[in-house]
Design a protein around this motif. Structure first.
Motif, PDB file in Angstrom:
ATOM      1  N   GLU A  31      12.798  85.358 -49.927  1.00  0.00           N
ATOM      2  CA  GLU A  31      12.904  86.780 -49.579  1.00  0.00           C
ATOM      3  C   GLU A  31      12.227  87.632 -50.646  1.00  0.00           C
ATOM      4  N   ASN A  32      12.421  87.217 -51.865  1.00  0.00           N
ATOM      5  CA  ASN A  32      11.851  87.918 -52.998  1.00  0.00           C
ATOM      6  C   ASN A  32      10.324  87.915 -52.948  1.00  0.00           C
ATOM      7  N   GLN A  33       9.760  86.788 -52.535  1.00  0.00           N
ATOM      8  CA  GLN A  33       8.302  86.707 -52.420  1.00  0.00           C
ATOM      9  C   GLN A  33       7.789  87.683 -51.372  1.00  0.00           C
ATOM     10  N   LYS A  34       8.562  87.817 -50.299  1.00  0.00           N
ATOM     11  CA  LYS A  34       8.147  88.766 -49.258  1.00  0.00           C
ATOM     12  C   LYS A  34       8.161  90.189 -49.801  1.00  0.00           C
ATOM     13  N   GLN A  35       9.181  90.501 -50.593  1.00  0.00           N
ATOM     14  CA  GLN A  35       9.254  91.847 -51.176  1.00  0.00           C
ATOM     15  C   GLN A  35       8.085  92.104 -52.121  1.00  0.00           C
ATOM     16  N   ILE A  36       7.751  91.097 -52.909  1.00  0.00           N
ATOM     17  CA  ILE A  36       6.651  91.269 -53.859  1.00  0.00           C
ATOM     18  C   ILE A  36       5.325  91.386 -53.109  1.00  0.00           C
ATOM     19  N   LYS A  37       5.217  90.642 -52.023  1.00  0.00           N
ATOM     20  CA  LYS A  37       3.998  90.732 -51.214  1.00  0.00           C
ATOM     21  C   LYS A  37       3.827  92.168 -50.701  1.00  0.00           C
ATOM     22  N   PHE A  50      18.087  77.120 -68.781  1.00  0.00           N
ATOM     23  CA  PHE A  50      18.131  77.875 -67.539  1.00  0.00           C
ATOM     24  C   PHE A  50      19.318  77.432 -66.691  1.00  0.00           C
ATOM     25  N   LEU A  51      19.754  78.322 -65.825  1.00  0.00           N
ATOM     26  CA  LEU A  51      20.846  77.992 -64.909  1.00  0.00           C
ATOM     27  C   LEU A  51      20.412  76.911 -63.934  1.00  0.00           C
ATOM     28  N   LEU A  52      19.147  76.958 -63.584  1.00  0.00           N
ATOM     29  CA  LEU A  52      18.604  76.039 -62.588  1.00  0.00           C
ATOM     30  C   LEU A  52      17.192  75.711 -63.020  1.00  0.00           C
ATOM     31  N   LEU A  53      16.782  74.480 -62.786  1.00  0.00           N
ATOM     32  CA  LEU A  53      15.418  74.102 -63.132  1.00  0.00           C
ATOM     33  C   LEU A  53      14.433  74.966 -62.367  1.00  0.00           C
ATOM     34  N   MET A  54      13.388  75.434 -63.042  1.00  0.00           N
ATOM     35  CA  MET A  54      12.344  76.154 -62.336  1.00  0.00           C
ATOM     36  C   MET A  54      11.475  75.105 -61.660  1.00  0.00           C
ATOM     37  N   LEU A  55      11.183  75.295 -60.405  1.00  0.00           N
ATOM     38  CA  LEU A  55      10.398  74.298 -59.694  1.00  0.00           C
ATOM     39  C   LEU A  55       8.916  74.462 -59.970  1.00  0.00           C
ATOM     40  N   LEU A  56       8.186  73.403 -59.838  1.00  0.00           N
ATOM     41  CA  LEU A  56       6.728  73.393 -59.938  1.00  0.00           C
ATOM     42  C   LEU A  56       6.262  73.814 -61.328  1.00  0.00           C
ATOM     43  N   THR A  57       5.244  73.150 -61.804  1.00  0.00           N
ATOM     44  CA  THR A  57       4.695  73.518 -63.102  1.00  0.00           C
ATOM     45  C   THR A  57       3.728  74.683 -62.918  1.00  0.00           C
ATOM     46  N   MET A  58       3.236  75.203 -63.977  1.00  0.00           N
ATOM     47  CA  MET A  58       2.248  76.288 -63.998  1.00  0.00           C
ATOM     48  C   MET A  58       2.813  77.636 -63.578  1.00  0.00           C
ATOM     49  N   THR A  59       3.592  77.664 -62.513  1.00  0.00           N
ATOM     50  CA  THR A  59       3.984  78.981 -62.034  1.00  0.00           C
ATOM     51  C   THR A  59       5.485  79.174 -62.175  1.00  0.00           C
ATOM     52  N   MET A  60       5.843  80.350 -62.590  1.00  0.00           N
ATOM     53  CA  MET A  60       7.236  80.730 -62.535  1.00  0.00           C
ATOM     54  C   MET A  60       7.481  81.115 -61.088  1.00  0.00           C
ATOM     55  N   LEU A  61       8.448  80.536 -60.463  1.00  0.00           N
ATOM     56  CA  LEU A  61       8.713  80.937 -59.080  1.00  0.00           C
ATOM     57  C   LEU A  61       9.250  82.345 -59.036  1.00  0.00           C
ATOM     58  N   GLY A  62       8.987  82.997 -57.982  1.00  0.00           N
ATOM     59  CA  GLY A  62       9.339  84.397 -57.825  1.00  0.00           C
ATOM     60  C   GLY A  62      10.822  84.596 -57.726  1.00  0.00           C
ATOM     61  N   ASN A  63      11.169  85.787 -57.392  1.00  0.00           N
ATOM     62  CA  ASN A  63      12.572  86.079 -57.341  1.00  0.00           C
ATOM     63  C   ASN A  63      12.781  86.981 -56.204  1.00  0.00           C
ATOM     64  N   CYS A  64      13.905  87.524 -56.105  1.00  0.00           N
ATOM     65  CA  CYS A  64      14.065  88.415 -55.014  1.00  0.00           C
ATOM     66  C   CYS A  64      15.214  89.304 -55.271  1.00  0.00           C
ATOM     67  N   SER A  65      15.416  90.217 -54.436  1.00  0.00           N
ATOM     68  CA  SER A  65      16.567  91.072 -54.560  1.00  0.00           C
ATOM     69  C   SER A  65      16.498  92.059 -53.427  1.00  0.00           C
ATOM     70  N   GLN A  66      17.644  92.547 -53.028  1.00  0.00           N
ATOM     71  CA  GLN A  66      17.625  93.526 -51.947  1.00  0.00           C
ATOM     72  C   GLN A  66      18.636  94.585 -52.310  1.00  0.00           C
ATOM     73  N   ASN A  67      18.297  95.837 -52.129  1.00  0.00           N
ATOM     74  CA  ASN A  67      19.375  96.805 -52.210  1.00  0.00           C
ATOM     75  C   ASN A  67      19.591  97.459 -50.854  1.00  0.00           C
ATOM     76  N   ASN A  68      18.811  96.998 -49.868  1.00  0.00           N
ATOM     77  CA  ASN A  68      18.962  97.594 -48.544  1.00  0.00           C
ATOM     78  C   ASN A  68      20.263  97.151 -47.877  1.00  0.00           C
TER      79      ASN A  68
END
Ligand code: ZN
Length: 677
Positions: A76-82, A5-23
């Motif tokens: 930000e990505n978590q907010k979008q998914i929420k 991976f480009l960056l270590l994924m934090l925390l075990t068990m869960t894949m951390l979310g992501n985000c994106s904006q096209n606004n």
């Protein structure tokens, strides 16, 4: 081999979310000059110069151990998914639809009343099943079962590509079974490691009590678990050795396992893990598996049952009542990583949904947030970067034409994945229903497990993704020679749909170059264009590569990350080669753009300066001291600061862009700089 991976994924068990904006696509996108700290000279501390303003404006929120550009995007990505999930929840979703699964699982994660009323009840049947075991055969069945639903006890089983026949999936065994992430935590005698061992023992004790053990039984169980995990840790090979693929490949016939590994009821074990039809198996690390089996044979059965129970309790903790969650956070969050506050329930629940139903969420996510034209622009960038790496290979002075032609073949064979998969996972077999949060997470684990086991002895599906589309990250997979850039990372500050070339080549361009270079780093270079572990180098070229790599190992070994603790040049070598190669390849590609040729300043900065500023900003962030120590022990990537201040002093163009002089602290004499790719 697993993907890098480009960056270590934090925390075990869960894949951390992501985000994106096209606004933001209508707005002008640009470097924010407030991110700089111009009170510092670029040649004194480029990281501070380029990102000091960002650091000052973004102090670490209490719930984080590190807060950088990646984390901010994920937030930000978590907010979008929420928002997406809340929209779904308002509808009347048919039972069994992805929408029902996603919204119901999320609701269960935030239902604190139900979770707290249940206490330890959701794990009680599993613990009772362990308590009832009386024979080694029953223990073997439980080892297989716990590996499937919770985490691997003693050693791990999985199905994945055969390193030497990469088009086929085979059964694999690997060292596993410790709860502290790395063997050194159990063995090192520095104060920090000792403190963490004490605290880990306290965690085990507390969680056993939460699960209903008496004080005396919990105290005894925590000692037993520490003893077994310490013995496993002693037998584990080091993380540096795990990076050498040739040391982690021992393919045996199943019929040879008793003799080559250890006497064990292999037939029954393989039947229980669902691999009765395996005729051969790769035992990645032999000695640790042998030692684990010895422990299974010799430890009193009550000890083994305590250890197995711990694997269940520790895996379930985050999906149970607050007493379990809080104890877990006290140790893994506070003591180990330095966070001050537990993340809000809704964020933890989003992580769980991303983990259990990643592509179901991903499908909704890309529909709403990923603009199709981003994919076209990325494909063009990847093409330009490939051309650039090809030119750099041609110009390498240290490599013979024979090896160069093989390197070109490998480059031409890259599989490129952008945005999201062409075919989505089918979650039909996974039921999300209202028994308990943990029961749903177990079914999700079973679904993933079955999805993996069905590939045993089958050809590798090269269209499969190893990351969800919403993830803010990227990877290179040596087994399939593929690079992958999920939708989540295709946004500022990595990718600016309307940005100038300097910032895009310095951002996502370097990320693309980084992933490509993994195909040619100290590990990736040992795999050929088909992803097979085979030597395609002439001996002279291989030793020239090693000489150059050694310069980087020593350079990073010399870096002090905190107090007297040094960076680990051997462990981070592959990532450091990739960062450097990424910079070289992207810069070379950037030089062909109109912007580079015209060389006009924007906001007072030349295109070359903007390229390097954009790169540094990818790694802007603040990190707590505890997290610096933890990452240095477990993360093959250098810390953000050193991905900048460690990589740039070897790049000639950076000296020119900022007029770095011999008297500047970051200056490295030209003959001591190393360029591998
Ligand atoms: Zn990497």
């Amino acid at each position: 081999m697993k993907p890098h991976f480009l960056l270590l994924m934090l925390l075990t068990m869960t894949m951390l979310g992501n985000c994106s904006q096209n606004n933001t696509s209508e707005q002008k996108q640009d470097l924010n000059l407030a991110n700089l700290d111009t009170t510092v000279a670029p040649g004194a501390d480029f990281y501070q110069y380029a990102t000091g303003g960002w650091q000052k404006a973004n102090p670490i929120p209490d719930e984080y151990s590190r807060y950088g550009t990646f984390d901010k995007l994920r937030e930000e990505n978590q907010k979008q998914i929420k928002e997406l999930i809340e929209e779904l929840s308002k509808k009347n979703n048919a039972f069994g639809s992805n929408a029902q699964k996603v919204s119901d699982l999320y609701k269960m994660g935030i239902d604190s009343v139900k979770l707290n009323a249940e206490g330890a009840a959701p794990i009680r049947p599993f613990l009772e099943e362990i308590a009832a075991a009386n024979t080694e055969k029953e223990i073997i069945r439980l080892i297989a079962k716990i590996g499937k639903y919770a985490s691997n006890p003693f050693f791990g089983f999985y199905v994945g590509p055969d390193d030497k026949n990469s088009s086929m999936n085979i059964a694999q065994l690997a060292q596993s079974g410790i709860g502290l992430g790395d063997r050194e935590y159990y063995l090192a005698d520095d104060e920090h490691s000792k403190m963490l061992r004490d605290e880990y023992r306290k965690l085990i004790n507390t969680q056993f009590k939460n699960a209903g053990y008496s004080d005396a039984d919990a105290a005894k169980a925590s000692s037993v678990v520490m003893k077994i995990e310490t013995e496993l840790a002693e037998s584990h090979i080091t993380k540096e050795m795990r990076r050498l693929p040739e040391l982690n490949y021992h393919k045996y016939l199943v019929s040879e396992l008793n003799e080559k590994v250890a006497p064990f009821d292999w037939a029954y074990y393989l039947e229980e893990v669902g691999a009765a039809n395996a005729d051969s198996i790769n035992v990645s690390q032999v000695e640790p598996v042998r030692r684990a089996i010895q422990l299974i044979h010799t430890e009193p059965i009550d000890h083994i049952k305590d250890y197995l129970s711990w694997k269940v309790i520790n895996s379930a903790a985050n999906f149970l009542s607050d007493e379990f969650v809080n104890a877990n956070f006290e140790f893994y969050g506070k003591k180990m990583s330095g966070s001050k506050e537990l993340r809000p329930r809704w964020k933890r629940s989003i992580d769980a949904v991303n983990s259990a139903l990643g592509e179901a969420v991903g499908q909704l996510y890309v529909e709403k947030y990923f603009p199709p034209q981003a994919k076209d622009r990325m494909l063009q960038l990847v093409e330009n970067l490939k051309t650039s790496l090809g030119e750099r290979i041609d110009n390498l002075e240290w490599m013979s034409d024979t090896t160069k032609s093989k390197a070109h073949e490998k480059l031409a064979a890259f599989i490129v994945k952008i945005g999201y998969p062409d075919k989505w996972k089918d979650y039909t077999p996974l039921e999300i229903k209202e028994d308990s949060y943990w029961a749903n997470m177990m079914r999700a684990a079973e679904y993933e497990y079955n999805d993996m086991i069905k590939d045993l002895n089958k050809p590798v599906d090269k269209t499969k993704w190893y990351m969800t589309p919403q993830t803010v990250n990227a990877y290179y997979n040596p087994s399939s020679n593929e690079i992958c850039f999920p939708a989540g990372i295709l946004q500022p500050p990595f990718f600016y749909m309307n940005g100038d070339d300097a910032i895009n080549y310095g951002g996502i361009g370097v990320v693309i170059g980084h992933e490509m270079t993994h195909g040619f780093d100290d590990q990736g270079r040992k795999f050929d264009k088909e992803g097979n572990l085979t030597d395609w180098w002439t001996p002279t070229d291989a030793s020239r590569f090693d000489e150059r790599a050694k310069v980087l190992v020593d350079f990073y070994d010399n870096i002090v990350v905190i107090d007297t603790v040094h960076a680990n040049g051997t462990f981070t070598l592959g990532e450091n080669i990739a960062d450097q190669g990424g910079l070289q390849i992207a810069y070379n590609a950037f030089l062909k753009t109109e912007q580079a040729k015209q060389n006009k300043k924007i906001d007072g900065f030349t295109p070359a300066q903007r390229f390097f500023l954009s790169y540094a900003l990818l790694w802007a962030g603040n990190v707590r001291d505890e997290e610096i120590l933890r990452l240095t022990k477990i993360d093959p990537h250098s810390l953000g600061k050193w991905r900048v201040n460690g990589a740039l002093p070897h790049i000639d163009a950076w000296y020119e862009a900022f007029d770095i002089k011999e008297t500047d602290p970051m200056y490295v004499p030209k003959e001591q700089r190393v360029a591998i790719w």
